[in-house]
Design a protein around this motif. Structure first.
Motif, PDB file in Angstrom:
ATOM      1  N   ARG A 133      46.390  25.555  56.268  1.00 13.86           N
ATOM      2  CA  ARG A 133      47.881  26.130  56.204  1.00 13.86           C
ATOM      3  C   ARG A 133      47.571  27.206  55.056  1.00 13.86           C
ATOM      4  N   SER A 134      46.958  26.850  54.062  1.00 18.58           N
ATOM      5  CA  SER A 134      46.716  28.040  52.797  1.00 18.58           C
ATOM      6  C   SER A 134      45.525  27.299  52.277  1.00 18.58           C
ATOM      7  N   VAL A 135      44.685  28.455  51.676  1.00 17.70           N
ATOM      8  CA  VAL A 135      43.475  28.122  50.907  1.00 17.70           C
ATOM      9  C   VAL A 135      43.365  29.003  49.622  1.00 17.70           C
ATOM     10  N   ALA A 136      43.374  27.941  48.519  1.00  9.44           N
ATOM     11  CA  ALA A 136      43.579  28.485  46.981  1.00  9.44           C
ATOM     12  C   ALA A 136      42.158  28.647  46.653  1.00  9.44           C
ATOM     13  N   TYR A 137      41.803  29.911  45.933  1.00 14.51           N
ATOM     14  CA  TYR A 137      40.726  30.254  45.080  1.00 14.51           C
ATOM     15  C   TYR A 137      41.038  31.410  44.182  1.00 14.51           C
ATOM     16  N   ILE A 138      40.256  31.625  43.265  1.00 10.70           N
ATOM     17  CA  ILE A 138      40.296  32.596  42.018  1.00 10.70           C
ATOM     18  C   ILE A 138      40.784  33.986  42.469  1.00 10.70           C
ATOM     19  N   ASP A 139      41.753  34.540  42.134  1.00  7.22           N
ATOM     20  CA  ASP A 139      41.849  35.956  42.711  1.00  7.22           C
ATOM     21  C   ASP A 139      40.500  36.760  42.151  1.00  7.22           C
ATOM     22  N   PRO A 140      40.266  37.456  43.182  1.00  8.01           N
ATOM     23  CA  PRO A 140      38.935  38.331  43.211  1.00  8.01           C
ATOM     24  C   PRO A 140      39.196  39.616  42.248  1.00  8.01           C
ATOM     25  N   LYS A 165      44.797  36.340  54.395  1.00  7.61           N
ATOM     26  CA  LYS A 165      46.432  36.269  54.914  1.00  7.61           C
ATOM     27  C   LYS A 165      47.062  35.192  54.433  1.00  7.61           C
ATOM     28  N   LYS A 166      46.461  34.015  54.294  1.00  5.51           N
ATOM     29  CA  LYS A 166      46.765  32.795  53.843  1.00  5.51           C
ATOM     30  C   LYS A 166      46.459  32.188  52.446  1.00  5.51           C
ATOM     31  N   SER A 167      45.927  33.089  51.626  1.00  6.24           N
ATOM     32  CA  SER A 167      45.412  32.845  50.408  1.00  6.24           C
ATOM     33  C   SER A 167      46.450  32.648  49.409  1.00  6.24           C
ATOM     34  N   THR A 168      46.078  31.655  48.462  1.00  6.02           N
ATOM     35  CA  THR A 168      46.853  31.305  47.126  1.00  6.02           C
ATOM     36  C   THR A 168      45.725  31.460  46.158  1.00  6.02           C
ATOM     37  N   PHE A 169      46.359  32.530  45.268  1.00  4.75           N
ATOM     38  CA  PHE A 169      45.233  33.066  44.119  1.00  4.75           C
ATOM     39  C   PHE A 169      45.789  32.250  42.809  1.00  4.75           C
ATOM     40  N   GLY A 170      44.612  32.045  41.997  1.00  8.71           N
ATOM     41  CA  GLY A 170      44.738  31.679  40.688  1.00  8.71           C
ATOM     42  C   GLY A 170      44.051  32.592  39.588  1.00  8.71           C
ATOM     43  N   LYS A 171      44.631  32.532  38.577  1.00  9.29           N
ATOM     44  CA  LYS A 171      43.896  33.329  37.530  1.00  9.29           C
ATOM     45  C   LYS A 171      42.469  32.800  37.129  1.00  9.29           C
ATOM     46  N   THR A 172      42.286  31.602  37.351  1.00  8.48           N
ATOM     47  CA  THR A 172      41.055  30.999  37.123  1.00  8.48           C
ATOM     48  C   THR A 172      40.836  30.150  38.364  1.00  8.48           C
ATOM     49  N   GLY A 173      39.513  29.786  38.435  1.00  7.31           N
ATOM     50  CA  GLY A 173      39.210  28.760  39.414  1.00  7.31           C
ATOM     51  C   GLY A 173      39.848  27.376  39.343  1.00  7.31           C
ATOM     52  N   ALA A 174      40.111  26.983  38.190  1.00  9.44           N
ATOM     53  CA  ALA A 174      40.945  25.837  37.842  1.00  9.44           C
ATOM     54  C   ALA A 174      42.361  25.784  38.162  1.00  9.44           C
ATOM     55  N   ALA A 176      43.614  27.860  40.593  1.00  5.75           N
ATOM     56  CA  ALA A 176      43.483  27.599  41.973  1.00  5.75           C
ATOM     57  C   ALA A 176      43.586  26.124  42.416  1.00  5.75           C
ATOM     58  N   VAL A 177      42.637  25.576  41.889  1.00  3.83           N
ATOM     59  CA  VAL A 177      42.589  24.088  42.344  1.00  3.83           C
ATOM     60  C   VAL A 177      43.909  23.391  41.942  1.00  3.83           C
ATOM     61  N   GLN A 178      44.573  23.713  40.858  1.00  5.25           N
ATOM     62  CA  GLN A 178      45.590  23.166  40.294  1.00  5.25           C
ATOM     63  C   GLN A 178      46.857  23.445  41.374  1.00  5.25           C
ATOM     64  N   LYS A 179      47.146  24.532  41.883  1.00  5.83           N
ATOM     65  CA  LYS A 179      47.923  24.942  42.710  1.00  5.83           C
ATOM     66  C   LYS A 179      47.810  24.169  44.167  1.00  5.83           C
ATOM     67  N   VAL A 181      46.581  21.302  44.203  1.00  2.00           N
ATOM     68  CA  VAL A 181      47.147  19.883  43.829  1.00  2.00           C
ATOM     69  C   VAL A 181      48.590  19.900  43.867  1.00  2.00           C
ATOM     70  N   ASN A 182      49.250  20.951  43.557  1.00  2.00           N
ATOM     71  CA  ASN A 182      50.704  20.948  43.407  1.00  2.00           C
ATOM     72  C   ASN A 182      51.401  21.187  44.826  1.00  2.00           C
ATOM     73  N   GLY A 183      50.330  21.482  45.697  1.00  2.00           N
ATOM     74  CA  GLY A 183      51.088  21.651  47.111  1.00  2.00           C
ATOM     75  C   GLY A 183      51.156  23.050  47.680  1.00  2.00           C
ATOM     76  N   GLU A 184      50.639  23.961  46.907  1.00  2.00           N
ATOM     77  CA  GLU A 184      50.864  25.353  47.517  1.00  2.00           C
ATOM     78  C   GLU A 184      49.681  25.489  48.361  1.00  2.00           C
ATOM     79  N   ALA A 185      48.814  25.098  48.748  1.00  2.00           N
ATOM     80  CA  ALA A 185      47.293  25.038  49.612  1.00  2.00           C
ATOM     81  C   ALA A 185      47.185  23.532  49.826  1.00  2.00           C
ATOM     82  N   ASP A 186      46.344  23.476  51.018  1.00  2.00           N
ATOM     83  CA  ASP A 186      45.868  22.207  51.208  1.00  2.00           C
ATOM     84  C   ASP A 186      44.365  22.165  51.203  1.00  2.00           C
ATOM     85  N   ILE A 187      43.754  23.209  50.742  1.00  2.00           N
ATOM     86  CA  ILE A 187      42.321  23.333  50.407  1.00  2.00           C
ATOM     87  C   ILE A 187      41.802  24.179  49.529  1.00  2.00           C
TER      88      ILE A 187
END
Length: 258
Positions: A133-140, A165-174, A176-179, A181-187
């Protein structure tokens, strides 16, 4: 290993340990996100044993380079090996103090309790990322090594546009992983060392060897260090057998001293 929630911004802490000693100093350490969990533990132990105060800042290599270039003083600077090449050329670290510390592998994470996907081959991983549904990783755009590595990974698999198109970005890799965990992405895709400390995240495993591209990290004494002797001693602690044990526990691959 202690698991925590990820910081949402570049993290900075200051810790004081015990009674002040005559030779006690305030040590300032800059560390990259991939190495921060292990290096913070090593630095805190070193400061505690020596009565020092520790100011520890974690961020991406790009952010840390900018801080050093802007004149911020640091006793010890740790960034990617390529980032250290640049700092050496710009004469921002003390010549001869560079130490190659460890390699970081990219891994895949899901939430605790979620089905564990098959990522044993590049094709299996590709199918899972495409079905997410959404993939989380650090904002490039942040300037982190993980971001560049993940962008290259997705391009190499031919799915960069679909995943973006379905990315959820974090300011750090950690983050992104937290997001995730919070349900904003499923991987989530991040360095293994940024997955393992996060409470609620389950490491599925590193990327398949055929598409794994380890990133190496180095540390050196800052050219404007106020405490170069203590910084060199901390470098030795990071390169010691105990330092390597902490790195392995954090999901890193220590680099043996030459």
């Amino acid at each position: 290993m202690l698991k925590t929630s990820a910081p949402t911004i570049l993290a900075a802490i200051t810790l004081s340990f015990g009674a002040s000693r005559a030779d006690a100093v305030e040590m300032k350490v800059l560390a990259s996100g991939a190495m921060s969990h292990a290096l913070q533990e090593i630095s805190e132990d070193f400061a505690h044993k020596n009565g020092h105060t520790l100011a520890f800042t974690a961020g991406t290599t790009g952010v840390l380079q900018d801080k050093v270039r802007a004149g911020e003083k640091a006793d010890l600077i740790e960034v990617t090996s390529a980032g250290m090449d640049a700092l050496e050329k710009e004469k921002l670290v003390v010549p001869g103090t560079r130490v190659e510390l460890a390699r970081a592998l990219v891994g895949i994470a899901v939430r605790d309790g979620a089905p564990v996907p098959n990522i044993s081959t590049p094709d299996a991983l590709k199918q899972r990322l495409m079905s997410a549904r959404s993939v989380a990783y650090i904002d490039p755009k942040i300037g982190g090594q993980a971001g560049a590595t993940i962008v290259a990974l997705l391009k190499g698999m031919g799915i960069s546009e679909e995943v973006e198109k379905k990315s959820t970005f974090g300011k750090t890799g950690a983050e992104a992983v937290q997001k995730m965990v919070n349900g904003e992405a499923d991987i989530a895709i991040s360095f293994v060392s940024e997955i393992m400390p996060i409470k609620g995240a389950k490491l599925v495993g590193p990327l398949p060897p055929a598409i794994q591209n380890p990133s190496s990290y180095a540390a050196a004494v800052g050219i404007n260090s106020s405490n170069p002797a203590a910084a060199r001693a901390l470098l030795q602690a990071m390169s010691s057998a105990e330092g390597h044990r902490v790195m392995v526990q954090a999901g890193l691959e220590p680099i043996a001293a030459r």
